[in-house]
Design a protein around this motif. Sequence first.
Motif, short mmCIF file in Angstrom:
data_model
loop_
_atom_site.label_atom_id
_atom_site.label_comp_id
_atom_site.label_asym_id
_atom_site.label_seq_id
_atom_site.Cartn_x
_atom_site.Cartn_y
_atom_site.Cartn_z
N ALA A 33 0.71 -3.85 -3.28
CA ALA A 33 -0.07 -3.21 -1.96
C ALA A 33 0.53 -3.54 -0.38
O ALA A 33 0.84 -2.60 0.18
N ALA A 34 1.17 -5.09 -0.82
CA ALA A 34 1.31 -5.42 1.11
C ALA A 34 2.21 -4.45 1.14
O ALA A 34 3.00 -4.69 2.15
N ARG A 35 3.53 -4.86 -0.12
CA ARG A 35 4.85 -3.68 0.09
C ARG A 35 4.58 -2.13 0.95
O ARG A 35 5.30 -1.53 1.70
N ALA A 36 3.41 -1.17 0.18
CA ALA A 36 2.92 -0.03 0.73
C ALA A 36 2.69 -0.61 2.32
O ALA A 36 3.19 0.40 3.35
N HIS A 37 1.07 -1.58 2.60
CA HIS A 37 1.10 -1.44 3.78
C HIS A 37 2.75 -1.68 5.27
O HIS A 37 2.22 -1.04 5.36
N GLN A 38 3.63 -3.09 4.37
CA GLN A 38 4.76 -2.28 5.19
C GLN A 38 5.39 -0.50 5.65
O GLN A 38 6.12 -1.18 6.44
N GLY A 40 4.67 2.19 4.96
CA GLY A 40 3.67 2.95 5.00
C GLY A 40 4.03 3.85 4.02
O GLY A 40 4.02 5.37 4.55
N ARG A 42 2.85 4.66 -0.11
CA ARG A 42 2.76 4.55 -1.42
C ARG A 42 4.58 5.32 -2.66
O ARG A 42 4.74 5.49 -1.72
#
Length: 219
Positions: A33-38, A40, A42
């Motif tokens: 989830a953190a990677r997806a947030h960084q 932008g 999924r």
Amino acid sequence: MTASPASNPAYGELTSRGASTNIVWHHSTVTRAARAHQRGHRSAILWFTGLSGAGKSTLANAVNSALFEQGLACYVLDGDNIRHGLCKDLGFSDADREENIRRIGEVAKLFLDAGVVVLTAFVSPFRADRDKARSLVDGGDFIEIHCAADLGICEERDTKGLYAKARAGEIKEFTGISSPYEEPENPELRVDTGGQSLDDCVAQVISHLESQGIIPAVN
């Protein structure tokens, strides 16, 4: 002298089948989830399946290029490339095909956790094997894409000369000739790679990814 895995408790105890015991899954401090947030977007597994010559690798690489141009994290796992390394010990018997797809499913799952849109281009002829790969991840993470080109078109293309060799009996257990291909019954996408242009096929895949909220829509 370094202890071998079989004698070193740190490696777990090896069974007669080669499977390790006494092992525990270690969770990363950086989450998916953190990677997806960084980044932008999924992550997802795009599983391209179809006959040899159906255009799986061509389409997967074209989609990969489109994603890369948008600045997205993506990577292609190609069938031939994987058999040069990870699966070079496998042949093309039903059992080896099953093991080939099992390994790819596990590798694709790692890419998924790493926050990458991973595109796999494999014949993967058996539904059961594709279903096992799907079962490794949560719903919505596995997108089965059937590259639907009929056998006649694939034989006309025959870019590697494989169908001619299979017809001549030089290649045994060749999918579509002497070994079956089980078409997906309910794939997330069915792309007419035998009739549509490459650009139209790419657009169909990109549109699906946008509609599912996997990647941001481009205005």
